[in-house]
Design a protein around this motif. Sequence first.
Motif, PDB file in Angstrom:
ATOM      1  N   LEU A 264       0.845  -1.195   0.000  1.00 40.77           N
ATOM      2  CA  LEU A 264       0.000   0.000   0.000  1.00 40.77           C
ATOM      3  C   LEU A 264       0.882   1.248   0.000  1.00 40.77           C
ATOM      4  N   ARG A 265       0.676   2.142  -0.968  1.00 38.64           N
ATOM      5  CA  ARG A 265       1.379   3.427  -1.015  1.00 38.64           C
ATOM      6  C   ARG A 265       0.695   4.362  -0.031  1.00 38.64           C
ATOM      7  N   VAL A 266       1.491   4.980   0.863  1.00 42.83           N
ATOM      8  CA  VAL A 266       0.981   5.858   1.924  1.00 42.83           C
ATOM      9  C   VAL A 266       1.628   7.228   1.796  1.00 42.83           C
ATOM     10  N   LEU A 267       0.828   8.261   1.929  1.00 36.37           N
ATOM     11  CA  LEU A 267       1.292   9.648   1.944  1.00 36.37           C
ATOM     12  C   LEU A 267       0.773  10.281   3.230  1.00 36.37           C
ATOM     13  N   ILE A 268       1.694  10.883   4.004  1.00 38.23           N
ATOM     14  CA  ILE A 268       1.322  11.554   5.257  1.00 38.23           C
ATOM     15  C   ILE A 268       1.849  12.983   5.228  1.00 38.23           C
ATOM     16  N   THR A 269       0.986  13.938   5.548  1.00 33.66           N
ATOM     17  CA  THR A 269       1.387  15.323   5.762  1.00 33.66           C
ATOM     18  C   THR A 269       0.406  15.941   6.745  1.00 33.66           C
ATOM     19  N   HIS A 270       0.822  16.974   7.439  1.00 32.34           N
ATOM     20  CA  HIS A 270      -0.031  17.527   8.492  1.00 32.34           C
ATOM     21  C   HIS A 270      -1.250  18.254   7.928  1.00 32.34           C
ATOM     22  N   ILE A 271      -1.031  19.226   7.069  1.00 35.71           N
ATOM     23  CA  ILE A 271      -2.139  20.020   6.518  1.00 35.71           C
ATOM     24  C   ILE A 271      -2.428  19.511   5.112  1.00 35.71           C
ATOM     25  N   GLY A 272      -3.459  18.696   4.989  1.00 36.01           N
ATOM     26  CA  GLY A 272      -3.766  18.093   3.701  1.00 36.01           C
ATOM     27  C   GLY A 272      -5.194  18.266   3.247  1.00 36.01           C
TER      28      GLY A 272
ATOM     29  N   GLY B 186     -12.368  16.244  -1.730  1.00 37.97           N
ATOM     30  CA  GLY B 186     -13.176  17.344  -2.221  1.00 37.97           C
ATOM     31  C   GLY B 186     -12.708  18.703  -1.720  1.00 37.97           C
ATOM     32  N   HIS B 187     -11.833  18.701  -0.733  1.00 38.60           N
ATOM     33  CA  HIS B 187     -11.353  19.946  -0.123  1.00 38.60           C
ATOM     34  C   HIS B 187      -9.876  19.820   0.263  1.00 38.60           C
ATOM     35  N   TYR B 188      -9.064  19.279  -0.638  1.00 37.66           N
ATOM     36  CA  TYR B 188      -7.638  19.128  -0.345  1.00 37.66           C
ATOM     37  C   TYR B 188      -6.950  20.483  -0.300  1.00 37.66           C
ATOM     38  N   ALA B 189      -5.980  20.605   0.597  1.00 40.97           N
ATOM     39  CA  ALA B 189      -5.189  21.835   0.703  1.00 40.97           C
ATOM     40  C   ALA B 189      -4.395  22.025  -0.588  1.00 40.97           C
ATOM     41  N   PRO B 190      -4.185  23.273  -1.011  1.00 38.89           N
ATOM     42  CA  PRO B 190      -3.444  23.513  -2.251  1.00 38.89           C
ATOM     43  C   PRO B 190      -2.071  22.831  -2.284  1.00 38.89           C
ATOM     44  N   ALA B 191      -1.358  22.821  -1.180  1.00 37.35           N
ATOM     45  CA  ALA B 191      -0.032  22.187  -1.155  1.00 37.35           C
ATOM     46  C   ALA B 191      -0.113  20.671  -1.264  1.00 37.35           C
ATOM     47  N   ALA B 192      -1.243  20.085  -0.895  1.00 39.21           N
ATOM     48  CA  ALA B 192      -1.399  18.631  -0.937  1.00 39.21           C
ATOM     49  C   ALA B 192      -1.707  18.111  -2.349  1.00 39.21           C
TER      50      ALA B 192
ATOM     51  N   PRO C 189      -0.470  18.654  -5.479  1.00 37.67           N
ATOM     52  CA  PRO C 189       0.622  18.095  -6.281  1.00 37.67           C
ATOM     53  C   PRO C 189       1.261  16.869  -5.635  1.00 37.67           C
ATOM     54  N   LEU C 190       1.256  16.802  -4.306  1.00 31.04           N
ATOM     55  CA  LEU C 190       1.779  15.610  -3.624  1.00 31.04           C
ATOM     56  C   LEU C 190       0.929  14.385  -3.960  1.00 31.04           C
ATOM     57  N   LEU C 191      -0.378  14.558  -3.935  1.00 32.36           N
ATOM     58  CA  LEU C 191      -1.295  13.461  -4.273  1.00 32.36           C
ATOM     59  C   LEU C 191      -1.120  13.031  -5.722  1.00 32.36           C
ATOM     60  N   ALA C 192      -0.963  13.992  -6.620  1.00 31.28           N
ATOM     61  CA  ALA C 192      -0.794  13.681  -8.043  1.00 31.28           C
ATOM     62  C   ALA C 192       0.510  12.928  -8.288  1.00 31.28           C
ATOM     63  N   ALA C 193       1.564  13.314  -7.601  1.00 32.01           N
ATOM     64  CA  ALA C 193       2.869  12.669  -7.807  1.00 32.01           C
ATOM     65  C   ALA C 193       2.942  11.295  -7.161  1.00 32.01           C
ATOM     66  N   SER C 194       2.378  11.149  -5.961  1.00 29.52           N
ATOM     67  CA  SER C 194       2.487   9.905  -5.210  1.00 29.52           C
ATOM     68  C   SER C 194       1.444   8.862  -5.612  1.00 29.52           C
ATOM     69  N   ARG C 195       0.239   9.333  -5.903  1.00 29.81           N
ATOM     70  CA  ARG C 195      -0.899   8.458  -6.204  1.00 29.81           C
ATOM     71  C   ARG C 195      -1.078   7.397  -5.113  1.00 29.81           C
ATOM     72  N   PRO C 196      -1.234   7.837  -3.852  1.00 29.11           N
ATOM     73  CA  PRO C 196      -1.322   6.892  -2.746  1.00 29.11           C
ATOM     74  C   PRO C 196      -2.662   6.171  -2.693  1.00 29.11           C
ATOM     75  N   GLY C 197      -2.661   5.035  -2.043  1.00 32.38           N
ATOM     76  CA  GLY C 197      -3.911   4.353  -1.721  1.00 32.38           C
ATOM     77  C   GLY C 197      -4.435   4.804  -0.374  1.00 32.38           C
ATOM     78  N   LEU C 198      -3.533   5.410   0.440  1.00 37.31           N
ATOM     79  CA  LEU C 198      -3.888   5.909   1.765  1.00 37.31           C
ATOM     80  C   LEU C 198      -3.259   7.285   1.954  1.00 37.31           C
ATOM     81  N   PHE C 199      -4.094   8.278   2.262  1.00 34.66           N
ATOM     82  CA  PHE C 199      -3.637   9.644   2.498  1.00 34.66           C
ATOM     83  C   PHE C 199      -3.987  10.006   3.939  1.00 34.66           C
ATOM     84  N   VAL C 200      -2.962  10.330   4.744  1.00 32.71           N
ATOM     85  CA  VAL C 200      -3.119  10.606   6.169  1.00 32.71           C
ATOM     86  C   VAL C 200      -2.786  12.070   6.442  1.00 32.71           C
TER      87      VAL C 200
END
Length: 167
Positions: free
Chosen positions: A77-85, A89-95, A97-108
């Motif tokens: 499972l690909r996991v991406l963790i960041t504090h402000i995400g 439907g309401h992802y933080a602007p900084a999150a 590009p991280l989501l697009a690059a990582s394509r995680p199955g789990l975002f924390v």
Amino acid sequence: MTRIGLLSDTHSYFDERIAHHLRDCDEIWHAGDFGNARVVDELQALAPRFRGVYGNIDGTDVRRTQPLVQDFEIDGLRVLITHIGGYPGHYAPAARPLLAASRPGLFVTGHSHILRVMSDKHLGLLHLNPGAAGRHGFHKVRTLLRFGIDAGKVVNMQAVELGPRAS
């Protein structure tokens, strides 16, 4: 199966209730706003593996040892963790590009002090925010999450209430 304990927003607070619920975990993850390096040390002592990210209130003592983002694979499972995400439907602007690059199955994420477990069908991921385990903030109940990861899937999800914020 790997047993995970997930918490966030401790804001320099650590007690026996947190330790009790995380003791049997294979990994502990903290989604930011530790408050101080003592909390990092307490959590690292509880499990064979620890992963954390710094949050907006964390000073240099925490930022020296914890990154802004964790991006890794565990049990398929690909996991991406960041504090402000944000959340689906309401992802933080900084999150975004991280989501697009990582394509995680789990975002924390952390930050909101609101426990959320949400599916994002558009991005094909599960979003987790464990709420706040500390006493600082507007939340009424301190929370964390426990779950397993088995063959690329999140299993056995448990929301744990640690008691009222003020107790």
